[in-house]
Design a protein around this motif. Structure first.
Motif, short mmCIF file in Angstrom:
data_model
loop_
_atom_site.label_atom_id
_atom_site.label_comp_id
_atom_site.label_asym_id
_atom_site.label_seq_id
_atom_site.Cartn_x
_atom_site.Cartn_y
_atom_site.Cartn_z
N LYS A 33 0.84 -1.21 0.00
CA LYS A 33 0.00 0.00 0.00
C LYS A 33 0.87 1.25 0.00
O LYS A 33 0.56 2.23 -0.70
N GLU A 36 1.90 2.29 -3.51
CA GLU A 36 0.86 2.46 -4.53
C GLU A 36 1.19 3.59 -5.49
O GLU A 36 1.57 4.69 -5.09
N PRO A 59 2.21 -1.10 -7.83
CA PRO A 59 0.95 -1.44 -7.18
C PRO A 59 -0.10 -0.36 -7.43
O PRO A 59 0.21 0.83 -7.43
N GLY A 60 -1.32 -0.79 -7.70
CA GLY A 60 -2.39 0.18 -7.93
C GLY A 60 -3.71 -0.50 -8.23
O GLY A 60 -3.78 -1.72 -8.39
N GLN A 61 -4.74 0.30 -8.28
CA GLN A 61 -6.08 -0.20 -8.60
C GLN A 61 -6.06 -0.70 -10.05
O GLN A 61 -5.55 -0.04 -10.93
N LEU A 67 -3.87 -4.66 -4.82
CA LEU A 67 -3.10 -3.70 -5.60
C LEU A 67 -2.11 -4.36 -6.56
O LEU A 67 -1.46 -3.68 -7.34
#
Length: 118
Positions: A33, A36, A59-61, A67
């Motif tokens: 997180k 991100e 990492p991400g949506q 993520l």
């Protein structure tokens, strides 16, 4: 996860950036997180090739849970290489060949009901 070419079952994430993932108490979700939206280096050990490599992920949506786009869990390296059996040969017109199993590359890990050990 797919673009980073993480290998299911055989890859173990050892580090997220400078954070070592060495116990079930390690806060892996918080480490991911905190990265991100940023290119992040993971140190990944592959128990099949017995090598450590650097993998970069952002990492991400992505339209699904988490993520990374991967299901991960804490596991130990103990006896990891004893899990599953290696495909050494497939025969013409066999179920293994029709399934696309590749000799010396693929491993059978089990079925939905049984995990194959040593």
């Amino acid at each position: 996860a797919a673009s980073a070419q993480l290998e299911v079952f055989f890859d173990f994430i050892l580090e997220v950036g400078a954070i070592t993932v060495d116990s079930a108490e390690s806060d892996f979700p918080a480490a991911i997180k905190s990265c991100e939206g940023r290119d992040t280096k993971l140190a990944v050990y592959n128990c099949r090739s017995q090598t450590v490599r650097s993998v970069h992920v952002t990492p991400g949506q992505w339209g699904g849970p988490g993520l990374l786009g991967a299901t991960v869990r804490f596991d130990t390296l103990e006896d990891a290489e004893l899990q599953g059996v290696r495909v050494l040969e497939t025969f013409p017109n066999s179920p293994a060949q029709r399934a696309g199993l590749i000799p010396y590359k693929d491993y059978l890990l089990g079925t939905p009901d049984v995990i194959i050990h040593e």
